[in-house]
Design a protein around this motif. Sequence first.
Motif, PDB file in Angstrom:
ATOM      1  N   MET A   1     -12.458  72.764  -7.533  1.00 56.79           N
ATOM      2  CA  MET A   1     -12.408  73.049  -8.943  1.00 56.79           C
ATOM      3  C   MET A   1     -13.611  73.922  -9.303  1.00 56.79           C
ATOM      4  O   MET A   1     -14.743  73.621  -8.942  1.00 56.79           O
ATOM      5  CB  MET A   1     -12.443  71.734  -9.716  1.00 56.79           C
ATOM      6  N   TYR A   2     -13.359  74.995 -10.004  1.00 55.17           N
ATOM      7  CA  TYR A   2     -14.432  75.895 -10.446  1.00 55.17           C
ATOM      8  C   TYR A   2     -15.068  75.301 -11.696  1.00 55.17           C
ATOM      9  O   TYR A   2     -14.405  75.047 -12.701  1.00 55.17           O
ATOM     10  CB  TYR A   2     -13.860  77.282 -10.725  1.00 55.17           C
ATOM     11  N   VAL A   3     -16.374  75.061 -11.630  1.00 56.84           N
ATOM     12  CA  VAL A   3     -17.095  74.429 -12.732  1.00 56.84           C
ATOM     13  C   VAL A   3     -17.943  75.442 -13.495  1.00 56.84           C
ATOM     14  O   VAL A   3     -18.025  75.392 -14.715  1.00 56.84           O
ATOM     15  CB  VAL A   3     -17.976  73.282 -12.195  1.00 56.84           C
ATOM     16  N   GLY A   4     -18.572  76.351 -12.786  1.00 49.80           N
ATOM     17  CA  GLY A   4     -19.438  77.322 -13.439  1.00 49.80           C
ATOM     18  C   GLY A   4     -20.176  78.156 -12.411  1.00 49.80           C
ATOM     19  O   GLY A   4     -19.913  78.067 -11.215  1.00 49.80           O
ATOM     20  N   THR A   5     -21.126  78.934 -12.903  1.00 43.86           N
ATOM     21  CA  THR A   5     -21.883  79.848 -12.053  1.00 43.86           C
ATOM     22  C   THR A   5     -23.371  79.594 -12.224  1.00 43.86           C
ATOM     23  O   THR A   5     -23.852  79.448 -13.349  1.00 43.86           O
ATOM     24  CB  THR A   5     -21.567  81.310 -12.429  1.00 43.86           C
ATOM     25  N   ALA A   6     -24.070  79.542 -11.087  1.00 39.51           N
ATOM     26  CA  ALA A   6     -25.521  79.369 -11.103  1.00 39.51           C
ATOM     27  C   ALA A   6     -26.187  80.614 -10.540  1.00 39.51           C
ATOM     28  O   ALA A   6     -25.680  81.240  -9.607  1.00 39.51           O
ATOM     29  CB  ALA A   6     -25.916  78.154 -10.269  1.00 39.51           C
ATOM     30  N   TYR A   7     -27.304  80.968 -11.135  1.00 42.11           N
ATOM     31  CA  TYR A   7     -28.129  82.079 -10.665  1.00 42.11           C
ATOM     32  C   TYR A   7     -29.535  81.543 -10.449  1.00 42.11           C
ATOM     33  O   TYR A   7     -30.056  80.802 -11.284  1.00 42.11           O
ATOM     34  CB  TYR A   7     -28.173  83.213 -11.701  1.00 42.11           C
ATOM     35  N   PHE A   8     -30.125  81.918  -9.344  1.00 43.45           N
ATOM     36  CA  PHE A   8     -31.461  81.451  -9.005  1.00 43.45           C
ATOM     37  C   PHE A   8     -32.402  82.650  -8.922  1.00 43.45           C
ATOM     38  O   PHE A   8     -32.074  83.652  -8.306  1.00 43.45           O
ATOM     39  CB  PHE A   8     -31.427  80.714  -7.664  1.00 43.45           C
ATOM     40  N   THR A   9     -33.561  82.529  -9.556  1.00 41.59           N
ATOM     41  CA  THR A   9     -34.536  83.611  -9.579  1.00 41.59           C
ATOM     42  C   THR A   9     -35.886  83.072  -9.105  1.00 41.59           C
ATOM     43  O   THR A   9     -36.323  82.022  -9.575  1.00 41.59           O
ATOM     44  CB  THR A   9     -34.692  84.175 -11.008  1.00 41.59           C
ATOM     45  N   MET A  10     -36.497  83.808  -8.215  1.00 44.63           N
ATOM     46  CA  MET A  10     -37.824  83.438  -7.721  1.00 44.63           C
ATOM     47  C   MET A  10     -38.797  84.529  -8.150  1.00 44.63           C
ATOM     48  O   MET A  10     -38.625  85.693  -7.804  1.00 44.63           O
ATOM     49  CB  MET A  10     -37.813  83.314  -6.200  1.00 44.63           C
ATOM     50  N   ARG A  11     -39.795  84.141  -8.930  1.00 48.76           N
ATOM     51  CA  ARG A  11     -40.842  85.070  -9.367  1.00 48.76           C
ATOM     52  C   ARG A  11     -42.189  84.402  -9.180  1.00 48.76           C
ATOM     53  O   ARG A  11     -42.410  83.311  -9.709  1.00 48.76           O
ATOM     54  CB  ARG A  11     -40.669  85.433 -10.844  1.00 48.76           C
ATOM     55  N   ARG A  12     -43.020  85.072  -8.420  1.00 48.17           N
ATOM     56  CA  ARG A  12     -44.377  84.553  -8.177  1.00 48.17           C
ATOM     57  C   ARG A  12     -44.337  83.088  -7.744  1.00 48.17           C
ATOM     58  O   ARG A  12     -45.037  82.246  -8.287  1.00 48.17           O
ATOM     59  CB  ARG A  12     -45.250  84.715  -9.403  1.00 48.17           C
ATOM     60  N   ARG A  13     -43.466  82.800  -6.803  1.00 48.19           N
ATOM     61  CA  ARG A  13     -43.317  81.462  -6.221  1.00 48.19           C
ATOM     62  C   ARG A  13     -42.818  80.414  -7.203  1.00 48.19           C
ATOM     63  O   ARG A  13     -42.938  79.215  -6.969  1.00 48.19           O
ATOM     64  CB  ARG A  13     -44.619  81.020  -5.573  1.00 48.19           C
ATOM     65  N   ASN A  14     -42.265  80.834  -8.339  1.00 50.16           N
ATOM     66  CA  ASN A  14     -41.676  79.920  -9.314  1.00 50.16           C
ATOM     67  C   ASN A  14     -40.171  80.144  -9.361  1.00 50.16           C
ATOM     68  O   ASN A  14     -39.713  81.258  -9.616  1.00 50.16           O
ATOM     69  CB  ASN A  14     -42.271  80.146 -10.706  1.00 50.16           C
ATOM     70  N   LEU A  15     -39.422  79.090  -9.145  1.00 51.06           N
ATOM     71  CA  LEU A  15     -37.969  79.162  -9.153  1.00 51.06           C
ATOM     72  C   LEU A  15     -37.435  78.810 -10.536  1.00 51.06           C
ATOM     73  O   LEU A  15     -37.892  77.844 -11.158  1.00 51.06           O
ATOM     74  CB  LEU A  15     -37.389  78.196  -8.119  1.00 51.06           C
ATOM     75  N   THR A  16     -36.480  79.585 -11.005  1.00 54.76           N
ATOM     76  CA  THR A  16     -35.783  79.314 -12.251  1.00 54.76           C
ATOM     77  C   THR A  16     -34.291  79.307 -11.955  1.00 54.76           C
ATOM     78  O   THR A  16     -33.792  80.130 -11.197  1.00 54.76           O
ATOM     79  CB  THR A  16     -36.085  80.401 -13.308  1.00 54.76           C
ATOM     80  N   THR A  17     -33.575  78.372 -12.564  1.00 57.71           N
ATOM     81  CA  THR A  17     -32.130  78.284 -12.411  1.00 57.71           C
ATOM     82  C   THR A  17     -31.472  78.570 -13.754  1.00 57.71           C
ATOM     83  O   THR A  17     -31.876  78.024 -14.778  1.00 57.71           O
ATOM     84  CB  THR A  17     -31.714  76.877 -11.941  1.00 57.71           C
ATOM     85  N   ALA A  18     -30.482  79.440 -13.737  1.00 56.27           N
ATOM     86  CA  ALA A  18     -29.648  79.695 -14.914  1.00 56.27           C
ATOM     87  C   ALA A  18     -28.231  79.255 -14.548  1.00 56.27           C
ATOM     88  O   ALA A  18     -27.727  79.595 -13.479  1.00 56.27           O
ATOM     89  CB  ALA A  18     -29.671  81.173 -15.289  1.00 56.27           C
ATOM     90  N   PHE A  19     -27.612  78.480 -15.407  1.00 55.77           N
ATOM     91  CA  PHE A  19     -26.271  77.962 -15.128  1.00 55.77           C
ATOM     92  C   PHE A  19     -25.407  78.111 -16.366  1.00 55.77           C
ATOM     93  O   PHE A  19     -25.853  77.868 -17.486  1.00 55.77           O
ATOM     94  CB  PHE A  19     -26.330  76.487 -14.726  1.00 55.77           C
ATOM     95  N   ARG A  20     -24.152  78.484 -16.137  1.00 53.17           N
ATOM     96  CA  ARG A  20     -23.192  78.615 -17.231  1.00 53.17           C
ATOM     97  C   ARG A  20     -21.883  77.960 -16.800  1.00 53.17           C
ATOM     98  O   ARG A  20     -21.329  78.285 -15.758  1.00 53.17           O
ATOM     99  CB  ARG A  20     -22.949  80.085 -17.557  1.00 53.17           C
ATOM    100  N   TYR A  21     -21.414  77.002 -17.608  1.00 55.90           N
ATOM    101  CA  TYR A  21     -20.127  76.361 -17.344  1.00 55.90           C
ATOM    102  C   TYR A  21     -18.985  77.333 -17.634  1.00 55.90           C
ATOM    103  O   TYR A  21     -19.066  78.139 -18.565  1.00 55.90           O
ATOM    104  CB  TYR A  21     -19.935  75.132 -18.242  1.00 55.90           C
ATOM    105  N   ASP A  22     -17.939  77.219 -16.861  1.00 56.46           N
ATOM    106  CA  ASP A  22     -16.720  77.979 -17.098  1.00 56.46           C
ATOM    107  C   ASP A  22     -16.026  77.413 -18.343  1.00 56.46           C
ATOM    108  O   ASP A  22     -15.978  76.194 -18.533  1.00 56.46           O
ATOM    109  CB  ASP A  22     -15.800  77.856 -15.875  1.00 56.46           C
ATOM    110  N   ASP A  23     -15.496  78.285 -19.198  1.00 52.44           N
ATOM    111  CA  ASP A  23     -14.836  77.838 -20.436  1.00 52.44           C
ATOM    112  C   ASP A  23     -13.632  76.941 -20.159  1.00 52.44           C
ATOM    113  O   ASP A  23     -13.378  75.994 -20.905  1.00 52.44           O
ATOM    114  CB  ASP A  23     -14.406  79.042 -21.284  1.00 52.44           C
ATOM    115  N   VAL A  24     -12.884  77.216 -19.091  1.00 46.39           N
ATOM    116  CA  VAL A  24     -11.730  76.377 -18.743  1.00 46.39           C
ATOM    117  C   VAL A  24     -12.207  74.976 -18.365  1.00 46.39           C
ATOM    118  O   VAL A  24     -11.605  73.972 -18.760  1.00 46.39           O
ATOM    119  CB  VAL A  24     -10.908  77.016 -17.599  1.00 46.39           C
TER     120      VAL A  24
END
Length: 60
Positions: A1-24
């Motif tokens: 089941m498709y739930v959403g999309t995650a994006y991971f960003t690493m800047r200066r050894r700091n990780l950030t996660t961005a996540f968006r749920y699928d509308d369906v």
Amino acid sequence: MYVGTAYFTMRRRNLTTAFRYDDVYLARPDAVPVDPHLPLVQGAHRVDGLPGTFRDSSPA
């Protein structure tokens, strides 16, 4: 089941996660949050680090 999309960003050894749920997925009556830090709402969630749900399923 498709739930959403995650994006991971690493800047200066700091990780950030961005996540968006699928509308369906959000429209499903049985939808549950994939992590306590990612509530079931539209739009992008940004979290410092790696939420537990992703950390638990990533390679060691």
